[in-house]
Every structure is written in C-alpha cells, then in structure tokens.
Design an enzyme around this catalytic site. Structure first.
Site, PDB file in Angstrom:
ATOM      1  N   ARG A 129       0.841  -1.206   0.000  1.00 32.27           N
ATOM      2  CA  ARG A 129       0.000   0.000   0.000  1.00 32.27           C
ATOM      3  C   ARG A 129       0.875   1.255   0.000  1.00 32.27           C
ATOM      4  O   ARG A 129       0.424   2.339  -0.339  1.00 32.27           O
ATOM      5  CB  ARG A 129      -0.983   0.007   1.182  1.00 32.27           C
ATOM      6  CG  ARG A 129      -1.849   1.259   1.248  1.00 32.27           C
ATOM      7  CD  ARG A 129      -3.194   1.056   1.970  1.00 32.27           C
ATOM      8  NE  ARG A 129      -3.098   0.206   3.109  1.00 32.27           N
ATOM      9  CZ  ARG A 129      -2.599   0.562   4.303  1.00 32.27           C
ATOM     10  NH1 ARG A 129      -2.157   1.779   4.495  1.00 32.27           N
ATOM     11  NH2 ARG A 129      -2.560  -0.307   5.292  1.00 32.27           N
ATOM     12  N   TYR A 153     -14.270  17.214 -14.915  1.00 29.72           N
ATOM     13  CA  TYR A 153     -14.865  15.884 -15.076  1.00 29.72           C
ATOM     14  C   TYR A 153     -15.911  15.689 -13.962  1.00 29.72           C
ATOM     15  O   TYR A 153     -15.690  16.101 -12.818  1.00 29.72           O
ATOM     16  CB  TYR A 153     -13.753  14.827 -15.016  1.00 29.72           C
ATOM     17  CG  TYR A 153     -14.277  13.438 -14.791  1.00 29.72           C
ATOM     18  CD1 TYR A 153     -15.181  12.857 -15.675  1.00 29.72           C
ATOM     19  CD2 TYR A 153     -13.892  12.706 -13.673  1.00 29.72           C
ATOM     20  CE1 TYR A 153     -15.691  11.588 -15.461  1.00 29.72           C
ATOM     21  CE2 TYR A 153     -14.383  11.428 -13.453  1.00 29.72           C
ATOM     22  CZ  TYR A 153     -15.292  10.879 -14.344  1.00 29.72           C
ATOM     23  OH  TYR A 153     -15.791   9.630 -14.117  1.00 29.72           O
ATOM     24  N   ASP A 174      -4.919  18.560 -14.060  1.00 30.92           N
ATOM     25  CA  ASP A 174      -5.290  17.246 -14.569  1.00 30.92           C
ATOM     26  C   ASP A 174      -4.869  17.208 -16.037  1.00 30.92           C
ATOM     27  O   ASP A 174      -5.437  17.901 -16.879  1.00 30.92           O
ATOM     28  CB  ASP A 174      -6.802  17.033 -14.407  1.00 30.92           C
ATOM     29  CG  ASP A 174      -7.230  15.623 -14.801  1.00 30.92           C
ATOM     30  OD1 ASP A 174      -6.621  15.056 -15.730  1.00 30.92           O
ATOM     31  OD2 ASP A 174      -8.184  15.100 -14.195  1.00 30.92           O
ATOM     32  N   LYS A 196      -7.014   6.317 -19.464  1.00 33.89           N
ATOM     33  CA  LYS A 196      -7.293   6.872 -20.786  1.00 33.89           C
ATOM     34  C   LYS A 196      -6.086   6.688 -21.726  1.00 33.89           C
ATOM     35  O   LYS A 196      -5.648   5.577 -21.921  1.00 33.89           O
ATOM     36  CB  LYS A 196      -7.706   8.337 -20.630  1.00 33.89           C
ATOM     37  CG  LYS A 196      -8.761   8.577 -19.523  1.00 33.89           C
ATOM     38  CD  LYS A 196     -10.054   7.885 -19.854  1.00 33.89           C
ATOM     39  CE  LYS A 196     -11.218   8.159 -18.919  1.00 33.89           C
ATOM     40  NZ  LYS A 196     -11.004   8.142 -17.485  1.00 33.89           N
TER      41      LYS A 196
HETATM   42  C1  4LM Z   1     -14.859  10.090 -18.831  1.00 30.61           C
HETATM   43  N1  4LM Z   1     -13.229  10.341 -17.111  1.00 30.61           N
HETATM   44  O1  4LM Z   1     -14.747  11.317 -19.013  1.00 30.61           O
HETATM   45  P1  4LM Z   1     -10.813   7.302 -13.444  1.00 30.61           P
HETATM   46  N2  4LM Z   1      -9.821  13.129 -14.787  1.00 30.61           N
HETATM   47  C2  4LM Z   1     -10.377  13.256 -16.003  1.00 30.61           C
HETATM   48  C3  4LM Z   1     -11.250  12.270 -16.466  1.00 30.61           C
HETATM   49  O2  4LM Z   1     -11.783  12.411 -17.688  1.00 30.61           O
HETATM   50  C4  4LM Z   1     -11.562  11.165 -15.636  1.00 30.61           C
HETATM   51  C5  4LM Z   1     -10.969  11.085 -14.373  1.00 30.61           C
HETATM   52  C6  4LM Z   1     -10.085  12.085 -13.989  1.00 30.61           C
HETATM   53  C7  4LM Z   1     -14.223   9.534 -17.617  1.00 30.61           C
HETATM   54  C8  4LM Z   1     -14.588   8.362 -17.037  1.00 30.61           C
HETATM   55  C9  4LM Z   1     -15.843   7.658 -17.231  1.00 30.61           C
HETATM   56  C10 4LM Z   1     -10.064  14.453 -16.852  1.00 30.61           C
HETATM   57  C11 4LM Z   1     -12.513  10.165 -16.063  1.00 30.61           C
HETATM   58  C12 4LM Z   1     -11.222   9.940 -13.442  1.00 30.61           C
HETATM   59  O3  4LM Z   1     -12.017   6.937 -14.207  1.00 30.61           O
HETATM   60  O4  4LM Z   1     -11.034   7.285 -11.970  1.00 30.61           O
HETATM   61  O5  4LM Z   1      -9.573   6.563 -13.879  1.00 30.61           O
HETATM   62  O6  4LM Z   1     -10.468   8.852 -13.834  1.00 30.61           O
HETATM   63  O7  4LM Z   1     -15.447   9.358 -19.623  1.00 30.61           O
END
Ligand code: 4LM
Length: 405
Positions: free
Chosen positions: A61, A114, A186, A211
């Site tokens: 962890r 997001y 981000d 992504k």
């Molecule tokens: C989506 N996005 O947009 P995890 N930061 C950004 C994101 O687009 C996302 C996250 C963090 C999408 C998920 C369903 C700019 C997520 C969050 O999904 O926790 O890996 O990332 O389609």
C-alpha cells in the site's frame, strides 16, 4: 550504457526509464511483484524502513518494485522529480487533494471539471469545512480577484472535460505561487506527450491513466507527478492513510506496456482527430466542433503555444439539438457508445446524461456544459472507416422524423 534520462527522447524514455534488466535476470520487461508484504532481515532493518531512515519496500500500500518502475517512468515523461501510482484517476485526485487541504482552507477550481472530480470537490470536500470557489480559469483576472492567502490549491483540467476549454497554465501558476497556493493540473487529455504542465510552473499533475496513457480500454488507473517532497507527502498521507487507493502490480505492468507506444498512438490520435474535426465542421448538420487543433477553435493561439498537438478528443453539437444528436449517436455502427476516452476504439458519449450527470441541470448551465454536447474520442482505426460511420449516422439523423399515425 544508456544516456542520462534528460538526454533521451520522449519515446525512448517511455520505453526504458526506471528499469535495469540486469537486476532481473535479463527479463526484457520488469517482473510483476505480486506481493502484499516484504520481509526484513531483522527488527532494526524493519524499523528503519518504516521510519524512512533507509529505503526498501515493506508493504504494497506504500510502495512496490513494479509500481516504482512506473513511477520513475512517468516522472521522466512529465519532467518531474517523482511520480506516484493510484488505483484510479479519482484515487489520484482524492489522495492528492486530501493531502494538502484542511478544514478552513480554500480550493479554487475551474468551473468545468470531469463529473466525478466536480462531485468530489463540490459535494465532498465542501462537507469537511473546505471552501470551494469555482471561476472561469480561462480568464486569469478571475483568479487574481478570487485568490487569497487562504487559498491552498488552484485546480483545473486543460483541456477541460467535456467542453475543451483551455487554461493558460503558466499564467495561472504564476498567480497561484505568488499567494503560496499549489497549482494542480489534470493532464489526462494531453498526456505528457502533448503538454508538460510542470515545466511551465505547475506543482503537481494528476492523470486518469485509464485513458490515453494505457490506451486500450482494459484497465482503471491513476498517476501523479511533481516534486519529491510533495509526492512523498501524498504517498505517506493521502495514499497510505486517507484513501488507500493503491494500484495493483498487474495494472502497473499493463500500463508500462501501454506507455511504450504512447508517442506513436498520440501522433495517430492527433492526425486522425484533426481530419475528422475538419470534415465534421464542414457538414451541414453540424453546428459546432470544439477541437484545439482547428483554426476555428476559440483558444487556437493558446492551444498552439501550450500543446504540441490537438489530442484525440472533441465535442460536437448538431443543428437539431439533443434530439438529433441522440439519433446520430444511436445510428453509429463502429464508433462505440461508451464513456471513457483515449482508447484504440473510437468512443462517443453524451456528457449531460453520462459523465457529467453528477452536476445538476443548473450547475451544468452555469459551468459551461451544454445539454446537447456530444463528446467524441477518436480512436486508432483508419480515418475513412471512422468518417464513413459518422457520415452514415449523420445522414440518418438528418432524415425527417416520421411520427406514428
Ligand atoms: C470520462 N473520465 O470522461 P478514473 N480526470 C479526467 C477524467 O476524464 C476522468 C478522471 C479524472 C471519464 C470516465 C468515465 C479528466 C474520467 C477519473 O475513471 O477514476 O480513472 O479517472 O469518460
């Protein structure tokens, strides 16, 4: 003998940094250390590892040798002193923010985020006595007017999910640092291949590595990078004690594999997305395309100076509004209706009812998220095939709707 890291090109760093095969019997890829715990030779050695007096792993962890390779590799790509792995993008964001915020502090964010980041900050952090202020960060004067010595963090995405708005990272970071606040960016949409926020003044970058960084839609992961001291605090406070959002070693292995092709995938995403965006904006049914690579993009100058390519994501609005947009989406055959982005497969979704449904309608209206917007992530398929699918779906969406008698 390999050259020092900063003399190597991006693609070379994404393949080699952080791993020495002579330490693993010559294995080309780093071993996957599927071990929750690590043994000590004696009590003193265990104590010294726990106190941080000596290096060495003791519990996964906190750290793990496979994750360590990935952390070094991300740091080399982001021009950072240190990197850190998490179970998800949300794990990275929550671990970082929990580390640096306490009751009474203020976080200033861009109005467009997001959906789950928005929900965490606005509906989560605000319950714990943290003041949340959202502004339009594309106007640095709004930050100058809002910031105070109580502001501990300035947080944004650039481009923002979903409306593609850009933030002038260098300018915003300058204002934040004058007030002693950390700038956290981000960088999911760009990856370090297209944009390096730390090199222009940001303190920490966070990623949904789910992504583009992994690129194949087969894992959930998060990463962060920044200065050694900041990352050590996130590891030992936010990650270890507050979220426990630790990445598992098999995911780190898959992500290291994805990173090896990041540069060629990003090049392809950029050229294909630009071509698709140009064709879409000429189509009579399309009222607006927002893509940073287009000349018509409202912040085209900032896009050219801050990013080295437009990326793989764009938004589209159709002349017939949401009704027509949903007919278009439903008529697609190859482009998949799914959330997420940055995969080899082209994906399309409707932010208002999907990724940004954590906002209320009123919040979406005041945060610049149109109800009729569609988000398209252009994949690695051949452009003529992507275009043919979009075109046939536009044709269906453009046909008059026949009502049942
Ligand atoms: C989506 N996005 O947009 P995890 N930061 C950004 C994101 O687009 C996302 C996250 C963090 C999408 C998920 C369903 C700019 C997520 C969050 O999904 O926790 O890996 O990332 O389609």
């Amino acid at each position: 003998m390999m050259k020092p890291t900063n003399d190597l090109g991006f693609a070379t760093r994404s393949i080699h940094v952080g791993y020495d095969d002579s330490e693993a019997k010559g294995a080309l890829n780093p071993p996957v250390y599927m071990s929750s715990t690590f043994t000590f030779n004696n009590t003193n050695e265990g104590g010294a590892r726990f106190s941080g007096e000596t290096g060495g792993h003791f519990y996964s962890r906190v750290s793990n040798p496979t994750l360590e390779v990935l952390e070094k590799r991300l740091a080399a790509l982001e021009d950072a002193e240190a990197g850190l792995c998490f179970a998800s993008g949300m794990g990275a964001i929550t671990s970082v923010l929990w580390t640096f915020l306490s009751a009474g502090d203020e976080i200033i964010t861009d109005e467009t985020l997001y959906g789950c980041t928005f929900a965490f900050i606005h509906h989560g952090l605000s319950r714990f006595g943290i003041k949340v202020t959202s502004i339009d960060m594309s106007d640095p004067e709004q930050l100058s007017a809002a910031i105070s010595d109580n502001t501990k963090i300035v947080y944004f995405e650039s481009p923002a999910n979903p409306n593609m708005k850009l933030v002038d990272i260098a300018n915003i970071a300058k204002i934040a640092s004058k007030h002693g606040a950390l700038t956290i960016v981000d960088n999911t949409y760009c990856t370090p291949y297209l944009q390096q926020p730390l090199a222009i003044g940001a303190d920490i970058v966070v990623h949904s590595a789910t992504k583009f960084l992994s690129g194949h839609g087969d894992l959930i992961a998060g990463l962060a990078a920044g200065g050694q001291e900041l990352m050590a605090r996130v590891r030992l406070e936010g990650l270890k004690d507050m979220t426990g959002a630790v990445m598992d070693p098999l995911t780190a292995h898959q992500l290291l594999r994805g990173l090896k092709t990041l540069s060629i995938r990003m090049d392809r995403h950029c050229t294909s997305a630009l071509e698709i965006a140009q064709r879409l904006e000429m189509h009579p049914l399309v009222s607006k395309v927002s893509y940073p690579g287009l000349e018509s993009f409202a912040q085209n100058d900032l896009a050219s100076s801050q990013m080295s390519g437009g990326g793989g994501v764009m938004t589209i609005e159709l002349v017939g509004g949401f009704e027509q947009a949903s007919r278009f989406m439903d008529a697609l055959n190859m482009v998949k209706r799914a959330v997420s982005l940055g995969d080899a497969d082209s994906l399309i979704q409707h932010p208002a009812s999907m990724t940004h449904s954590a906002y209320t309608i009123e919040e979406r209206a005041s945060h610049g998220i149109s109800e009729s917007l569609l988000r398209l992530s252009v994949g690695l398929e051949d452009v003529p095939d992507i275009w043919n699918d979009l075109q046939q779906a536009l044709q269906i969406a453009g046909q008059p709707v026949v009502c049942a008698a």
